[in-house]
Design a protein around this motif. Structure first.
Motif, PDB file in Angstrom:
ATOM      1  N   GLN A  27     -12.750  -0.379   6.478  1.00 46.21           N
ATOM      2  CA  GLN A  27     -12.268   0.973   6.772  1.00 46.21           C
ATOM      3  C   GLN A  27     -10.779   1.108   6.485  1.00 46.21           C
ATOM      4  O   GLN A  27     -10.328   2.138   5.950  1.00 46.21           O
ATOM      5  CB  GLN A  27     -12.554   1.313   8.237  1.00 46.21           C
ATOM      6  N   VAL A  28     -10.006   0.096   6.839  1.00 43.71           N
ATOM      7  CA  VAL A  28      -8.565   0.129   6.558  1.00 43.71           C
ATOM      8  C   VAL A  28      -8.314   0.207   5.062  1.00 43.71           C
ATOM      9  O   VAL A  28      -7.475   0.988   4.590  1.00 43.71           O
ATOM     10  CB  VAL A  28      -7.867  -1.106   7.174  1.00 43.71           C
ATOM     11  N   MET A  29      -9.051  -0.593   4.312  1.00 44.81           N
ATOM     12  CA  MET A  29      -8.882  -0.577   2.858  1.00 44.81           C
ATOM     13  C   MET A  29      -9.287   0.777   2.283  1.00 44.81           C
ATOM     14  O   MET A  29      -8.591   1.343   1.438  1.00 44.81           O
ATOM     15  CB  MET A  29      -9.724  -1.688   2.218  1.00 44.81           C
ATOM     16  N   TRP A  30     -10.432   1.288   2.727  1.00 42.74           N
ATOM     17  CA  TRP A  30     -11.002   2.501   2.134  1.00 42.74           C
ATOM     18  C   TRP A  30     -10.191   3.753   2.478  1.00 42.74           C
ATOM     19  O   TRP A  30      -9.973   4.608   1.620  1.00 42.74           O
ATOM     20  CB  TRP A  30     -12.445   2.662   2.589  1.00 42.74           C
ATOM     21  N   TYR A  31      -9.760   3.865   3.709  1.00 43.03           N
ATOM     22  CA  TYR A  31      -9.125   5.104   4.163  1.00 43.03           C
ATOM     23  C   TYR A  31      -7.593   5.076   4.086  1.00 43.03           C
ATOM     24  O   TYR A  31      -6.971   6.136   3.982  1.00 43.03           O
ATOM     25  CB  TYR A  31      -9.549   5.418   5.607  1.00 43.03           C
ATOM     26  N   ILE A  32      -7.001   3.882   4.154  1.00 41.99           N
ATOM     27  CA  ILE A  32      -5.541   3.814   4.241  1.00 41.99           C
ATOM     28  C   ILE A  32      -4.897   3.171   3.016  1.00 41.99           C
ATOM     29  O   ILE A  32      -4.049   3.778   2.357  1.00 41.99           O
ATOM     30  CB  ILE A  32      -5.110   3.039   5.514  1.00 41.99           C
ATOM     31  N   VAL A  33      -5.328   1.959   2.689  1.00 38.17           N
ATOM     32  CA  VAL A  33      -4.599   1.171   1.688  1.00 38.17           C
ATOM     33  C   VAL A  33      -4.974   1.550   0.255  1.00 38.17           C
ATOM     34  O   VAL A  33      -4.104   1.827  -0.580  1.00 38.17           O
ATOM     35  CB  VAL A  33      -4.830  -0.340   1.927  1.00 38.17           C
ATOM     36  N   LEU A  34      -6.278   1.553  -0.055  1.00 38.69           N
ATOM     37  CA  LEU A  34      -6.695   1.790  -1.442  1.00 38.69           C
ATOM     38  C   LEU A  34      -6.271   3.157  -2.003  1.00 38.69           C
ATOM     39  O   LEU A  34      -5.839   3.234  -3.158  1.00 38.69           O
ATOM     40  CB  LEU A  34      -8.211   1.612  -1.576  1.00 38.69           C
ATOM     41  N   PRO A  35      -6.376   4.261  -1.237  1.00 33.98           N
ATOM     42  CA  PRO A  35      -5.923   5.544  -1.802  1.00 33.98           C
ATOM     43  C   PRO A  35      -4.461   5.520  -2.235  1.00 33.98           C
ATOM     44  O   PRO A  35      -4.106   6.049  -3.296  1.00 33.98           O
ATOM     45  CB  PRO A  35      -6.151   6.528  -0.645  1.00 33.98           C
ATOM     46  N   GLN A  36      -3.607   4.891  -1.421  1.00 33.81           N
ATOM     47  CA  GLN A  36      -2.194   4.802  -1.793  1.00 33.81           C
ATOM     48  C   GLN A  36      -1.985   3.845  -2.961  1.00 33.81           C
ATOM     49  O   GLN A  36      -1.177   4.095  -3.863  1.00 33.81           O
ATOM     50  CB  GLN A  36      -1.383   4.320  -0.590  1.00 33.81           C
ATOM     51  N   ALA A  37      -2.750   2.750  -2.956  1.00 31.25           N
ATOM     52  CA  ALA A  37      -2.608   1.768  -4.031  1.00 31.25           C
ATOM     53  C   ALA A  37      -3.024   2.355  -5.371  1.00 31.25           C
ATOM     54  O   ALA A  37      -2.376   2.104  -6.394  1.00 31.25           O
ATOM     55  CB  ALA A  37      -3.439   0.527  -3.711  1.00 31.25           C
ATOM     56  N   PHE A  38      -4.087   3.159  -5.367  1.00 37.11           N
ATOM     57  CA  PHE A  38      -4.540   3.749  -6.625  1.00 37.11           C
ATOM     58  C   PHE A  38      -3.527   4.749  -7.175  1.00 37.11           C
ATOM     59  O   PHE A  38      -3.347   4.865  -8.389  1.00 37.11           O
ATOM     60  CB  PHE A  38      -5.903   4.423  -6.446  1.00 37.11           C
ATOM     61  N   ARG A  39      -2.857   5.465  -6.287  1.00 42.06           N
ATOM     62  CA  ARG A  39      -1.817   6.384  -6.765  1.00 42.06           C
ATOM     63  C   ARG A  39      -0.678   5.599  -7.412  1.00 42.06           C
ATOM     64  O   ARG A  39      -0.134   6.005  -8.435  1.00 42.06           O
ATOM     65  CB  ARG A  39      -1.293   7.248  -5.606  1.00 42.06           C
ATOM     66  N   THR A  40      -0.334   4.473  -6.819  1.00 39.79           N
ATOM     67  CA  THR A  40       0.733   3.644  -7.372  1.00 39.79           C
ATOM     68  C   THR A  40       0.319   3.009  -8.701  1.00 39.79           C
ATOM     69  O   THR A  40       1.109   2.934  -9.652  1.00 39.79           O
ATOM     70  CB  THR A  40       1.124   2.536  -6.381  1.00 39.79           C
ATOM     71  N   ALA A  41      -0.932   2.553  -8.762  1.00 47.62           N
ATOM     72  CA  ALA A  41      -1.401   1.821  -9.944  1.00 47.62           C
ATOM     73  C   ALA A  41      -1.911   2.737 -11.044  1.00 47.62           C
ATOM     74  O   ALA A  41      -2.208   2.249 -12.149  1.00 47.62           O
ATOM     75  CB  ALA A  41      -2.512   0.850  -9.538  1.00 47.62           C
ATOM     76  N   PHE A  42      -2.004   4.034 -10.780  1.00 42.29           N
ATOM     77  CA  PHE A  42      -2.636   4.945 -11.746  1.00 42.29           C
ATOM     78  C   PHE A  42      -2.020   4.886 -13.145  1.00 42.29           C
ATOM     79  O   PHE A  42      -2.754   4.809 -14.128  1.00 42.29           O
ATOM     80  CB  PHE A  42      -2.607   6.387 -11.226  1.00 42.29           C
TER      81      PHE A  42
END
Length: 224
Positions: A133-148
């Motif tokens: 849940q932490v990865m899905w809701y908090i970390v991954l959305p921000q990481a994908f914006r950074t890595a886009f």
């Protein structure tokens, strides 16, 4: 160029473009999709610091990044049948590109994950979330914006690198061009033609990349 060469270029344009739309782009997008799945899993394993699996992932990344993509394709298509693993050219190319891009993109995603302050994930745990849940809701959305930007650049590179699939008999844009060039002994104009088609595809992807980046930047400003 004389009229004969212009006629050859005009005649070959649609078959080359058709091969791009029906083979090159599907190959690139499918490989990107599966490569992204591999990249996310590899990055999460490293981010979570799972002991043995993390070392295996690092070996995978080291091995793939340290060997040529063309050699990897040759091993998959011509080498694996020796041990009884056979596949058609398109599947072999998709597998090869996915594995290769997965290694490169995993590093971009891993860097993006590590750029997220640990305090955010810790806050998630404090409110009762588990790791997924932490990865899905908090970390991954921000990481994908950074890595886009890095991920979209990987897609552009993949569209161009798909020309290597001609070496394992995938009839994509470049092989189609080679057939016309060999048939009419007209090389430079046809290679320039296919280069322009690749440029067209990459320009369109770049256009959408820039639009999405602008939307993401506005979203980040709203969050701030």
């Amino acid at each position: 160029m004389d009229q004969h060469v212009w006629n050859i270029v005009a005649t070959s344009f649609w078959p080359i473009l058709k091969a791009g739309l029906t083979m090159t782009l599907p190959l690139a997008f499918l490989s990107f999709f599966f490569g992204l799945i591999i990249a996310v899993l590899a990055a999460l394993v490293q981010y979570a610091k799972i002991p043995v699996v993390k070392k295996l992932v690092r070996i995978y990344v080291w091995l793939i990044r340290g060997t040529p993509l063309l050699v990897q394709l040759m091993i998959i298509f011509y080498g694996l049948p020796v041990i009884g693993i056979q596949s058609n050219p398109f599947v072999a190319a998709t597998v090869g590109f996915s594995i290769c891009e997965g290694a490169y993109m995993s590093e971009a995603i891993r860097g993006a994950l590590e750029s997220i302050p640990r305090g955010q994930s810790e806050a998630g745990y404090c409110v009762g979330m588990n790791f997924v849940q932490v990865m899905w809701y908090i970390v991954l959305p921000q990481a994908f914006r950074t890595a886009f930007p890095a991920l979209s650049n990987s897609l552009i590179s993949l569209v161009k690198d798909s020309s290597l699939a001609a070496n394992i008999t995938v009839v994509e844009m470049f092989m189609t061009t080679q057939r016309f060039a060999g048939k009419f002994y007209t090389f430079m104009p046809l290679y320039i033609e296919v280069a322009l088609v690749y440029l067209l595809f990459c320009t369109i992807i770049t256009f959408f990349q820039s639009r999405i980046e602008k939307k993401l930047s506005r979203y980040e400003r709203k969050e701030a």
